[in-house]
Design an enzyme around this catalytic site. Structure first.
Site, PDB file in Angstrom:
ATOM      1  N   SER A 110       0.838  -1.191   0.000  1.00  0.00           N
ATOM      2  CA  SER A 110       0.000   0.000   0.000  1.00  0.00           C
ATOM      3  C   SER A 110       0.883   1.256   0.000  1.00  0.00           C
ATOM      4  O   SER A 110       1.737   1.392  -0.871  1.00  0.00           O
ATOM      5  CB  SER A 110      -0.978  -0.062   1.184  1.00  0.00           C
ATOM      6  OG  SER A 110      -2.056   0.818   1.002  1.00  0.00           O
ATOM      7  N   ASP A 250      -9.376  -5.333  -5.040  1.00  0.00           N
ATOM      8  CA  ASP A 250      -8.499  -4.400  -4.334  1.00  0.00           C
ATOM      9  C   ASP A 250      -8.965  -2.959  -4.486  1.00  0.00           C
ATOM     10  O   ASP A 250      -9.397  -2.532  -5.557  1.00  0.00           O
ATOM     11  CB  ASP A 250      -7.090  -4.530  -4.932  1.00  0.00           C
ATOM     12  CG  ASP A 250      -5.977  -4.137  -3.992  1.00  0.00           C
ATOM     13  OD1 ASP A 250      -6.199  -3.262  -3.138  1.00  0.00           O
ATOM     14  OD2 ASP A 250      -4.878  -4.704  -4.139  1.00  0.00           O
ATOM     15  N   HIS A 277      -7.422  -6.042  -0.684  1.00  0.00           N
ATOM     16  CA  HIS A 277      -6.200  -5.260  -0.442  1.00  0.00           C
ATOM     17  C   HIS A 277      -5.125  -6.030   0.322  1.00  0.00           C
ATOM     18  O   HIS A 277      -4.012  -5.534   0.464  1.00  0.00           O
ATOM     19  CB  HIS A 277      -6.577  -3.992   0.326  1.00  0.00           C
ATOM     20  CG  HIS A 277      -5.570  -2.892   0.289  1.00  0.00           C
ATOM     21  ND1 HIS A 277      -5.023  -2.402  -0.880  1.00  0.00           N
ATOM     22  CD2 HIS A 277      -4.999  -2.168   1.298  1.00  0.00           C
ATOM     23  CE1 HIS A 277      -4.177  -1.421  -0.592  1.00  0.00           C
ATOM     24  NE2 HIS A 277      -4.140  -1.265   0.701  1.00  0.00           N
TER      25      HIS A 277
END
Length: 299
Positions: A110, A250, A277
């Protein structure tokens, strides 16, 4: 091999300290996998299962970025303190302090993926490979896609979100409930959520300084200092073998990941069909297989 750490400690980072955890032998000769967590303002906890790579010989380092977890907490620092450069410098300092700057691989998840990409674009001599997991190449791209995903939520949910965002009441129970609908669809599709991700979320809740300063009140309402940040201008300079990871559901949608695939010279992309995610938690067995295959080719 147990997933218990072989070492824990802190390293000095200016007048502050960075907490780290080692699994395996840093002197094994294999590149050390360094896990760069998301947030900003999260902790290493939700990435702990990467330590299982030590079972097949790859030493793994987790750390908590400054501001949270076991590292120095600085709740009184303003937004001007929390910069990309701060976290790049912290990563460089950690690599040098642990003596691994000459032989390492970065796994950035991320926000950590963007940070790792920026680090890699400077062509550090000791970097052997790069994994960018569930990361956008720019926050403007991310925000465009957040609008698309929000509009696909069940009827009325986005209206609740928009109303509270306009009113500045994003801490209300109604906003959090609506936010959870998005999170269960695009952040983690497991029910209940695993303990490791709950541990990181608890840390953010207890000290939201970094997350709120740089990101904002939620994943999809980015109003902090990162709202215009991008790595589009530098990722073509990444010169090491790179792996992209994303989930079919995601929040880092294909449109946000595509620039990495287009611009990094030596790259491949694995999409996890049952994940959002957090593929390392949602599809852990396949995740470790993909990671092990990539790392094997670096050796």
């Amino acid at each position: 091999m147990s997933l218990s750490p072989s070492a824990k400690g802190t390293v000095e980072f200016g007048e502050h300290r960075t907490w780290y955890r080692v699994t395996g032998d840093l002197r094994s000769g294999l590149p050390v996998l360094v896990a760069v967590h998301g947030g900003p303002g999260s902790t290493h906890d939700y990435l702990l299962n990467l330590a299982s790579l030590a079972e097949i010989g790859w030493p793994v380092v987790h750390y908590d970025q400054i501001g949270n977890g076991g590292s120095s907490h600085l709740p009184d620092r303003g937004a001007e303190f929390w910069t990309v450069e701060l976290f790049l410098n912290e990563l460089d300092n950690l690599l040098c302090s642990l003596g691994i700057a000459d032989n390492y691989v970065l796994f950035g998840q991320s926000w950590g993926g963007m940070l790792s990409a920026k680090h890699a674009s400077a062509k550090p001599a000791g970097l052997r490979g790069l994994i960018i997991a569930n990361a956008p190449a720019s926050y403007p791209l991310w925000l465009n896609e957040m609008k698309v995903l929000r509009e696909q939520l069940p009827p009325g949910v986005n209206e609740v979100l928009l109303r509270h965002e306009a009113a500045g009441t994003t801490e209300s129970h109604e906003y959090v409930d609506a936010m959870t609908v998005f999170y269960n669809k695009h952040v983690c599709r497991l029910a209940p959520w695993p303990r490791d991700i709950m541990a990181s979320l608890s840390e953010v809740y207890n000290n939201p300084t970094v997350y709120q300063s740089m990101n904002g009140p939620s994943e999809f309402h980015v109003i902090g200092t990162l709202r215009d940040w991008s790595v589009l201008d530098c990722i073509a300079d990444i010169s090491v073998p790179s792996l992209l990871i994303s989930g079919r559901y995601d929040e880092a949608t294909p449109a946000t990941v595509q620039p990495f695939h287009d611009l990094i010279p030596d790259v491949r992309w694995e999409i996890f069909e049952e994940s959002s995610h957090l593929p390392h938690l949602e599809e852990p067995e396949r995740f470790i297989e993909v990671m092990a295959e990539f790392l094997k080719h670096l050796d």
